[in-house]
Design a protein around this motif. Sequence first.
Motif, short mmCIF file in Angstrom:
data_model
loop_
_atom_site.label_atom_id
_atom_site.label_comp_id
_atom_site.label_asym_id
_atom_site.label_seq_id
_atom_site.Cartn_x
_atom_site.Cartn_y
_atom_site.Cartn_z
N LEU A 1 -45.89 -14.66 -112.05
CA LEU A 1 -45.74 -15.91 -111.29
C LEU A 1 -47.03 -16.72 -111.34
O LEU A 1 -47.02 -17.91 -111.61
CB LEU A 1 -45.35 -15.61 -109.84
CG LEU A 1 -43.95 -15.03 -109.61
CD1 LEU A 1 -43.75 -14.68 -108.14
CD2 LEU A 1 -42.88 -16.01 -110.07
N ALA B 1 -45.57 -18.92 -114.28
CA ALA B 1 -44.75 -19.89 -113.55
C ALA B 1 -45.60 -20.98 -112.91
O ALA B 1 -45.10 -22.07 -112.62
CB ALA B 1 -43.91 -19.17 -112.49
N SER B 2 -46.90 -20.70 -112.69
CA SER B 2 -47.76 -21.68 -112.03
C SER B 2 -47.85 -22.99 -112.85
O SER B 2 -48.14 -24.05 -112.30
CB SER B 2 -49.16 -21.09 -111.80
OG SER B 2 -49.70 -20.62 -113.01
N VAL C 1 -47.37 -16.76 -105.12
CA VAL C 1 -46.27 -17.67 -104.80
C VAL C 1 -46.79 -18.96 -104.15
O VAL C 1 -46.18 -20.01 -104.29
CB VAL C 1 -45.21 -16.97 -103.94
CG1 VAL C 1 -44.04 -17.91 -103.65
CG2 VAL C 1 -44.67 -15.74 -104.65
N LEU D 1 -47.05 -21.93 -106.38
CA LEU D 1 -45.85 -22.52 -106.95
C LEU D 1 -45.29 -23.63 -106.06
O LEU D 1 -44.35 -23.42 -105.31
CB LEU D 1 -44.79 -21.43 -107.18
CG LEU D 1 -45.30 -20.20 -107.95
CD1 LEU D 1 -44.19 -19.17 -108.09
CD2 LEU D 1 -45.82 -20.61 -109.32
#
Lengths: 113, 233
Positions: free
Chosen positions: A24, A28-29, B60, B63
């Motif tokens: 992540l 995903a960042s 997280v 994001l």
Amino acid sequence: MSTATTNRRYAGFLGAFLLVALLLAGGASYLASSSPDGLDAVTQTGCSETDAGLQGQCIAQNAGEHPAAGSPFADYAVGGDEAFTGVAGVIGVIATLAVAGALFWLLRRRSGP
Amino acid sequence: MTTELVGMHMSDGIVNAPVSLGFGVVAILGLAVCVARARRDLDDRTAPLAGLVAAFVFAVQMLNFPVLPGVSGHLLGGALTAILVGPYVGALCVAIVLVLQALLFADGGLSALGTNITNMALIGTFVGFAVAVAMRPLARRSRAGLLLTAFVAAWVNTVVASMGFVVEYALGGQGLALGTVFGLMAGFHALIGIGEGIITALTVGAVAAVRPDLVYLLRGQRSELTLRTAAVR
């Protein structure tokens, strides 16, 4: 189920958890929205962004330069280069795991004699 | 001042020095209580998990997801950590993330750490946990109940944490009418809370699917009784 098997399965679970966090932060960042978040959007209400900075009147004008703005990883980049956001993310995950893991390990109740 | 804002959290100067200092004291006292109480929830098995939960929250929080044109949001993590590792350990997880973000990544001010920790680590985690405990019978009944509990607890933690900022702004901020700040914060975070709820439900659901025994919210008194019985034998 033997203790060894239990421990191996638990280690596998923890490893999978770490892998997800690394993917992540490291991958995903790059897909993250670059719009200001809810709080920043509120503090910037009334201002418009220009090359000369914030114009108008808004809460964010009271904000000072960040004392750590010169950090090599400031704004989740590496040396100001946002192509390395994923690298900054992976470093952040490892740093967080190290600090939190060490604190919680020291604080834990010791089991048995 | 840079207009490039990748992330999150209050910067230095958004509220004045006395209020920042006051909430710095609140944060230190709150975290001291958490350290004292966290011991009970940490052992050889849960300590490594708690470290990973903190690392996961860091990941997280990077994001940002869009909620409106030009406005994004990101996980705060209060309900997520509280449900998985308990409120005291959970608050410490979020606080560690906030401190590292400020020191390493210039995200969130240093004098603003007190307000940011108060809002996201203390208010968010304990409010989220209170909601989750209130819904615990539902969470124990079925998988859907657990997911709904995680979603609602996370939504409430996001909105109430954002109200922490409104209180701090009322005490020591300037630049925009208080009513406007309240309305915008509540509106944006009602939307951000949906994202927080989905992420929290997905994460708690994934852990519960493979290791329900590790979910703090689902343990509670029942497992303590079992342990005690086993010890007597």
